[in-house]
Design an enzyme around this catalytic site. Structure first.
Site, PDB file in Angstrom:
ATOM      1  N   GLN A  79      22.829  24.964   3.815  1.00 38.83           N
ATOM      2  CA  GLN A  79      23.007  25.472   2.455  1.00 38.83           C
ATOM      3  C   GLN A  79      23.053  24.352   1.426  1.00 38.83           C
ATOM      4  OE1 GLN A  79      26.341  28.565   3.513  1.00 38.83           O
ATOM      5  NE2 GLN A  79      25.360  29.210   1.622  1.00 38.83           N
ATOM      6  N   HIS A  80      22.857  24.747   0.184  1.00 38.78           N
ATOM      7  CA  HIS A  80      23.145  23.946  -1.018  1.00 38.78           C
ATOM      8  C   HIS A  80      22.150  22.833  -1.323  1.00 38.78           C
ATOM      9  CE1 HIS A  80      26.929  25.999  -0.648  1.00 38.78           C
ATOM     10  NE2 HIS A  80      27.357  25.252   0.340  1.00 38.78           N
ATOM     11  N   ASP A 280      22.956  28.865   6.562  1.00 38.31           N
ATOM     12  CA  ASP A 280      23.296  28.701   7.971  1.00 38.31           C
ATOM     13  C   ASP A 280      24.534  29.489   8.397  1.00 38.31           C
ATOM     14  OD1 ASP A 280      24.940  27.036   6.475  1.00 38.31           O
ATOM     15  OD2 ASP A 280      24.457  25.211   7.578  1.00 38.31           O
TER      16      ASP A 280
END
Length: 518
Positions: A79-80, A280
């Site tokens: 992520q991110h 995830d």
């Protein structure tokens, strides 16, 4: 008399593109039976050229026996991370990963401007250095020339989905740089700090505040396609329209929606249905078939404690991130930067392998003889202390043993995650059991200590690639329109045996550590 000829089962593939590696699993769509799998490494570091992810995906697909007999595929990813693209579909700079903390100052600036409670109200979470919005603000301030080139912003799994569909630069893809074909899913979008899980929409004001430029969602009317459906089979001349100067943000898909179908390119055959993808942690929750009442404790490079809920969660303090999940619900989550690598570090110091590390830890008593480790080795995300260091306390001539140090590492790592679990429950989230996953969850000492740290039954699912499995379930969902229910196999379970001495020592060590910080 006639006999029916048995038919081959429909197969689906799931991808876990994590910080360290890319894993591909191929499963039967109806039963979930694992057919084959493959893996490939990612480069180390907190900034990575996205092309390395694509190369690893290609290698993992080949290691898994290819996709020629597969009907659908979906990607779950870290992520991110910030993937910034220019109008030609080229990456503006290496991607900044979730664990790159250079944007810590930017996170504080955004909070100062908007307010923590207001961020939580509008996006379900408060920005920290991990989140995409803070990386955009850092890019705006530190690399203004690169920021000016940005035509689209994607997350790691968005970019891989786009590439799977056949898009990319003219030199690297079959369909060319159509930025309007970018898609994401609600779970990953909710980790950007400019998308609202409650409203199911981008907060374009917060996006513009981060990058300093206006944005818009891909597809739909801006593209001349009223349905907003992702195109397939178009010629390389189909190029994004960026005439209005706004930055393209991926269209947000629901769990059962498909991103499109593939054209033939490289190891990817034509006609595969491509699922929406997921972050995830949401992928892991789907892979576990987690439902309301389940608390997932994931011990990988980072640690996470997250639960499945049917209503959005808003924590104005910012401890709990109120993410969306990959199944239409919500995923309140607390993350720690320091998890399994804490055990690896102490194991290396002690000069032992995983088995001997577990034996040493199990030979010590709860509370580690008074030894306590607060494991902020690489700073920490929860609590938000990007510049913190670890604290080892309680050292005496009697307590300083190899056994106590091994156990203190496990107790400290799990205590940090237990703090996260408590913060989730403080938001009114129901928890009936804890599911312990990740590589370190297989360590018998970690399992035993978990039963002493958490006050609910601890269940250890059978070893598996749960993030990739969640992506495979999503691929099957996009193919059939029905959420697969494959069941969950478990390898161990423990009744809770809380040991108050562990948390008491940990609190004392936390207080000592805070005194040493500026």
């Amino acid at each position: 008399m006639t006999t029916e000829t048995p038919t081959n089962p429909t197969l689906v593939a799931g991808v876990d593109s994590s910080t360290q590696s890319c894993k591909v699993v191929v499963r039967e769509a109806d039963t979930g039976r694992l057919v084959r799998q493959g893996t490939a490494k990612h480069p180390e570091g907190t900034e990575v050229p996205p092309e390395a992810w694509w190369e690893a995906l290609v290698a993992a697909i080949e290691a898994a026996g290819g996709l020629d007999d597969v009907a659908a595929i979906s990607v779950a990813g870290q992520q991110h991370g910030l993937v910034a693209l220019d109008s030609d579909g080229a990456v503006v700079r290496d991607a900044l990963l979730w664990n790159d903390t250079r944007s810590a100052r930017a996170a504080h600036d955004l909070i100062d401007e908007v307010g923590a409670a207001e961020y939580a109200r509008r996006t379900g979470s408060v920005p920290v250095a991990s989140f995409t919005a803070t990386k955009l603000r850092w890019l705006r301030d530190a690399e203004p020339e690169n920021a000016a080139r940005v035509a689209a912003v994607a997350l790691p799994h968005d970019w891989l989905t786009w590439r799977l569909l056949g898009y990319g630069t003219r030199a690297s893809s079959a369909l060319g740089p159509d930025l309007e074909a970018l898609v994401t899913d609600r779970s990953d979008a909710s980790g950007t700090s400019y998308w609202s899980p409650a409203d199911e929409a981008y907060d374009l004001d917060l996006f513009e505040r981060a990058l300093g430029r206006a944005g818009r969602e891909a597809g739909g009317a801006d593209r001349g396609d009223a349905s907003g459906a992702a195109p397939t089979g178009e010629s390389p001349e189909s190029v994004t329209s960026t005439a209005d100067g706004r930055v393209v943000l991926p269209r947000v898909l629901q769990a059962e929606e498909a991103a499109g179908t593939t054209v033939a390119h490289g190891p990817v055959p034509a006609g595969l249905v491509v699922g929406a993808g997921a972050g995830d942690n949401a992928g892991a929750a789907l892979g576990l078939d987690a439902t309301v009442g389940d608390l997932v404790i994931s011990i990988g490079t980072s640690g996470t404690a997250f639960a499945v809920t049917d209503a959005p969660v808003t924590d104005g303090d910012g401890t709990v991130a109120g993410f969306a999940d990959a199944a239409g619900g919500f995923l309140p989550l607390v993350a720690t930067l320091n998890a399994a690598r804490v055990l690896a570090s102490i194991g290396t110091l002690l000069g032992v392998d995983h088995d001997e590390f577990a034996r040493l830890a199990l030979a010590a008593q709860p509370g580690s003889g008074g030894l306590s480790l607060v494991p902020y080795f690489e700073g920490e995300r929860t609590p938000d202390l990007p510049d913190a260091t670890a604290t080892l306390s309680g050292l005496t001539l009697a307590s300083t043993t190899r056994e106590n140090l091994a156990r203190a590492a496990i107790e400290g790592m799990l205590s940090a995650l237990a703090d996260g679990a408590a913060a989730v429950r403080d938001q009114g989230v129901e928890v009936r059991r804890a599911l312990l996953i990740g590589g370190a969850a297989l360590n018998p000492a970690v399992q035993a200590v978990a039963a002493q740290v958490f006050d609910v039954p601890v269940v250890v699912p059978s070893p598996g690639e749960y993030v990739a499995d969640g992506a495979a379930r999503q691929a099957a969902w996009a193919l059939s329109g029905t959420r697969p229910r494959w069941g969950l196999s478990t390898s161990a379970s423990f009744d809770p045996e809380p040991q108050p001495a562990i948390s008491a020592r940990y609190r004392e060590a936390q207080a000592l550590g805070s005194l040493s910080r500026p």
